[in-house]
Write a protein that holds these residues in place. Structure first.
Motif, short mmCIF file in Angstrom:
data_model
loop_
_atom_site.label_atom_id
_atom_site.label_comp_id
_atom_site.label_asym_id
_atom_site.label_seq_id
_atom_site.Cartn_x
_atom_site.Cartn_y
_atom_site.Cartn_z
N SER A 75 0.81 -1.11 0.13
CA SER A 75 0.24 0.05 -0.14
C SER A 75 0.85 1.29 0.04
N GLY A 76 2.13 1.12 0.65
CA GLY A 76 2.91 2.24 0.48
C GLY A 76 3.44 2.65 -0.91
N THR A 77 3.89 1.70 -1.26
CA THR A 77 4.48 1.62 -2.64
C THR A 77 3.34 2.45 -3.54
N ALA A 78 2.12 1.71 -3.47
CA ALA A 78 1.06 2.38 -4.49
C ALA A 78 0.76 3.67 -4.23
N PHE A 79 0.80 4.06 -3.06
CA PHE A 79 0.10 5.58 -2.86
C PHE A 79 1.30 6.49 -2.74
N ALA A 80 2.51 6.10 -3.21
CA ALA A 80 3.60 6.92 -3.10
C ALA A 80 3.95 7.92 -4.11
N HIS A 81 3.30 7.40 -5.22
CA HIS A 81 3.33 8.32 -6.50
C HIS A 81 2.76 9.56 -6.63
N VAL A 122 -12.40 18.91 -14.12
CA VAL A 122 -11.50 19.33 -12.75
C VAL A 122 -10.78 18.13 -12.64
N VAL A 123 -9.16 18.18 -12.43
CA VAL A 123 -8.64 17.24 -12.14
C VAL A 123 -7.76 17.44 -10.86
N ASP A 124 -7.40 16.49 -9.93
CA ASP A 124 -6.57 16.50 -8.53
C ASP A 124 -5.09 16.13 -9.04
N PHE A 125 -4.06 16.86 -8.79
CA PHE A 125 -2.80 16.24 -8.83
C PHE A 125 -2.49 16.01 -7.16
N LYS A 126 -2.43 14.77 -6.90
CA LYS A 126 -2.35 14.26 -5.64
C LYS A 126 -0.66 14.06 -5.32
N VAL A 127 -0.22 14.71 -4.42
CA VAL A 127 1.27 14.74 -4.16
C VAL A 127 1.48 14.49 -2.76
N TRP A 131 3.27 25.12 -8.06
CA TRP A 131 2.61 25.48 -6.78
C TRP A 131 4.22 25.61 -5.73
N SER A 132 4.21 26.74 -5.10
CA SER A 132 5.05 26.96 -4.12
C SER A 132 4.67 27.68 -2.98
N GLY A 133 5.72 27.94 -1.61
CA GLY A 133 5.25 28.55 -0.77
C GLY A 133 4.58 27.85 0.34
N GLY A 134 4.08 26.60 0.25
CA GLY A 134 3.60 25.95 1.07
C GLY A 134 4.37 24.65 1.45
N THR A 135 4.03 23.88 2.41
CA THR A 135 4.79 22.58 2.86
C THR A 135 3.47 21.45 2.89
N ILE A 136 4.36 20.42 2.57
CA ILE A 136 3.50 19.04 2.64
C ILE A 136 4.34 18.17 3.58
N GLU A 137 3.85 17.97 5.00
CA GLU A 137 4.52 17.40 5.82
C GLU A 137 4.79 15.71 5.87
N PRO A 138 5.97 15.30 6.34
CA PRO A 138 6.07 13.91 6.15
C PRO A 138 4.82 13.24 6.56
N GLY A 139 4.43 12.10 5.85
CA GLY A 139 3.19 11.62 6.20
C GLY A 139 2.00 11.94 5.66
N GLN A 140 2.04 13.04 4.99
CA GLN A 140 0.90 13.70 4.45
C GLN A 140 0.66 13.93 3.28
N GLN A 171 -1.08 16.18 -0.43
CA GLN A 171 -1.91 17.59 -0.61
C GLN A 171 -2.42 17.30 -2.13
N LYS A 172 -3.93 17.49 -2.33
CA LYS A 172 -4.38 17.86 -3.60
C LYS A 172 -4.33 19.23 -4.16
N PHE A 173 -4.02 19.32 -5.64
CA PHE A 173 -3.85 20.59 -6.21
C PHE A 173 -4.63 20.51 -7.43
N PRO A 174 -6.02 21.13 -7.44
CA PRO A 174 -6.83 21.03 -8.57
C PRO A 174 -6.70 22.07 -9.47
N LEU A 175 -7.05 21.59 -10.72
CA LEU A 175 -7.04 22.36 -11.90
C LEU A 175 -8.37 22.03 -12.58
N SER A 176 -8.89 23.19 -12.99
CA SER A 176 -10.01 22.96 -14.38
C SER A 176 -9.49 22.96 -15.73
#
Length: 239
Positions: free
Chosen positions: A25-31, A47-52, A114-123, A125-130
């Protein structure tokens, strides 16, 4: 003694099964992936979400760059604001102009950063675009992404896998397109971010289905092994 050995074997098998589930599961969700909110139909808008996800235990993600495919340019790209993050949309002139709704388009979006924010370890973030209008002459769009950490490490999610080949180590986010909706491109309209029509048959990135199948198979194997050891231990105790 035999009962104790059986319990020990069962514990080992259960631990291995649980470890396999976590590893897979860790491998699959790490991308870094891209997923539509609803349908991503050819010739339409979506509308699409880039999941990071953050893959590191000792570093934060501080920048995400998504490069758009040059062979299928998109005339309309509108980001939805993400709290704590700045977004920059880069456009470039097209070698061959596009015609959208009878209007000639001479430039298209080539990168969103996207810049200026942070994604902490173990978390994550979704970045939506139309985005739109989506091409009608392909079944997918490949977006190459760069993920930058605060220790200056850059992970390049740019590898494309030929059809039927194993998934590469750093796969590029790939958006699967569904069949064109009725009415064609002339009736399509840009969707406001977050307002896409959600349908049960909506396309989703392949990692979700793959993960579900893998976890299901591992769970079945672990369950069968547990039952077998339980029966074996019971028989030995009776004997």
């Amino acid at each position: 003694m035999n009962a104790a050995r059986s319990r020990t074997r069962l514990a080992v098998v259960s631990s291995l099964a649980a470890g396999s589930v976590l590893l897979l599961s860790g491998t699959a969700f790490a991308h870094v992936t891209v997923q539509p909110e609803g349908a991503a139909a050819k010739g339409g808008y979506a509308v699409v979400d880039f999941k990071v996800p953050n893959e590191r235990d000792n570093a934060k993600t501080v920048k995400v760059e998504v490069n758009f495919p040059a062979d299928h340019p998109l005339a309309s790209v509108m980001p939805q604001p993400v709290p704590g993050w700045n977004v920059e949309v880069t456009k470039s002139k097209l070698d061959k102009p596009l015609t959208v709704h009878g209007k000639q388009i001479n430039e298209a979006v080539t990168k969103v950063t996207w810049s200026g924010g942070t994604i902490e370890p173990g978390q994550f973030q979704k970045f939506p675009l139309s985005v739109g209008s989506l091409p009608t002459d392909t079944d997918q769009l490949v977006f190459k992404a760069l993920q930058t950490y605060d220790n200056n490490e850059v992970v390049r999610w740019i590898q494309e896998a030929p059809k039927g080949a194993p998934e590469p180590a750093n796969p590029a986010p790939t958006l699967r397109l569904t069949a064109a909706a009725g009415g064609g491109d002339d009736d399509a309209a840009p969707a406001a971010a977050g307002a896409a029509d959600k349908k049960p048959e909506a396309a989703s990135s392949s990692d979700t289905d793959t993960t579900a199948r893998v976890l299901g198979a591992v769970g079945i194997v672990a369950g069968v092994a547990g039952v077998a050891f339980g029966v074996f231990a019971g028989r030995r105790r009776s004997a």
